[in-house]
Design an enzyme around this catalytic site. Sequence first.
Site, PDB file in Angstrom:
ATOM      1  N   ASP A  87      45.540  46.471  46.313  1.00 27.05           N
ATOM      2  CA  ASP A  87      44.624  45.720  45.450  1.00 27.05           C
ATOM      3  C   ASP A  87      45.324  44.552  44.753  1.00 27.05           C
ATOM      4  OD1 ASP A  87      42.122  45.230  44.216  1.00 27.05           O
ATOM      5  OD2 ASP A  87      41.767  47.375  43.960  1.00 27.05           O
TER       6      ASP A  87
ATOM      7  N   ASP B 153      34.118  42.920  44.948  1.00 29.63           N
ATOM      8  CA  ASP B 153      33.646  44.230  45.399  1.00 29.63           C
ATOM      9  C   ASP B 153      32.152  44.237  45.706  1.00 29.63           C
ATOM     10  OD1 ASP B 153      36.202  45.045  44.923  1.00 29.63           O
ATOM     11  OD2 ASP B 153      35.726  46.437  43.304  1.00 29.63           O
TER      12      ASP B 153
END
Length: 506
Positions: free
Chosen positions: A153, A213
């Site tokens: 991430d 996202d």
Amino acid sequence: MAFSKGLSFATAAAALFAIGVQAKDNGLAITPQMGWDNWNALGCDVSEELLVQTANLIVDYGLKDLGYQYVVLDDCWSVGRNASNNGSLIADPKKFPRGMAAVADDIHALNLKFGMYSSAGKYTCGQYAGSLGYETVDANTWASWGVDYLKYDNCFNEGYAGNQQLSSARYRTMGDALNATGRPILYSLCNWGEDYPWNWGSTVANSWRISGDVYDNWDRYDARCPCYGEDAWNCGLPGFHCSITNIMNKVSFIVSKAQPGAWNDLDMLEVGNGALTDAEYVAHFSMWSAVKSPLIMGNDIRVIKPADLAILSNVAVIAVNQDPLGSSAARRWLYHTNETNNATDNGMQMWSGSLVSTTGGDYNDMVVLLVNGANSTQVMNATLADIFIDSGPQGTAPQVGMSWEVRDLWANRMSDAEAQAIIDASSAVGNATNGYNATTVGSGRYNATATSYKAGLAANSTLLLGNVTTTVMPSGTVTATVDPHGAALFRLRAVAKGSMRKRDEL
């Protein structure tokens, strides 16, 4: 090499650019990776019980034998670092009492692979220990546990972003560390499309996220996921809460960047999380498959509904995603009506792209995707001139002068009754595998473990080719009636001259 606390990032970056590593050459993700990740449905509610139960169900429901092979543990799994052991990460003993190696062993015993998560920052997005500055230590730890996949991430990156050189060097550090372990570990970047990873990701990793996202919504505008329309590719703030249509639009500009071993990642699948209609989930799965995104399930498989299992099990659609050419479909047109909204990218659109030939001739098969962004059922048309525009503008492509067999890739979708029978059969044995495999339930389910998609396509497996609906004549049009917010997905196969009578009888 990894940079330590005593080594400046600039020095490490310069060294990395000099040495370099092509993570796409690690032999992994030759076709887009498939698997499951807990984040979309369960967030931080993680445990070894969750992973082992899910892994068993992936086998029981036949999903492993459709290609879903990675079981990925997302954020919130650690309790910090061990100062007496080179600063290595410590798995939460309450969530994983037997340790990560034992979880990996259980997953490997099912012939599945184990994935984990970290962030290229001081902390993960859940504010657990990140891996910035600890790349070598963490890569070696994961390798010792038997990890096969890393989702990496971008949270708390300490400002090492803002241009392609900074971001690529930061992510390359972990790529080098993973490769140096000697263990094949698929490397999945999750930097949300920041600093244009499609320009540098293919020499660093096996896939890269292209947007903020995803969430379980078709086309809702959300200010937290900005960047719409023609400039969406140039997004300085990737954000989050991105709708399906928002991400579809963003990938349309960069489909050519994907290649075998290195893929545009549209984020995890939302199929089964409950907020979309069945038609929207069909369109979602069709789109991700057509553009060759990784297919990582993001639902709670322990409570899957039959209709959602049927979508995720459609091998004719998966075969498009796993096609050996590795060519992503491209959007050929997009237009709006009074039922669509330009601000949410939910228009009427057609995508097409090359697939491996299953006819043995000189012309590739073609995938055609029609997406209806309107709130009512629409009859949609795609001309051969538009479908084959890459081979010649304004109808000059030689394929336009040919006849094409049209195969509906959703026509043979598993029935809800058969999907329920698969679910019930597993529940009857307490969700334990014990040698059970859902490829034995129902009639003639495809088994990609026994016969790869490449081999199945070469053998013209009817399970992978969909159902013949019609033949389009030269200069003709593919027509479909498409549900609201739904999609039609077809495989076109070239018709040899002189074989029209035989084709028409199919």
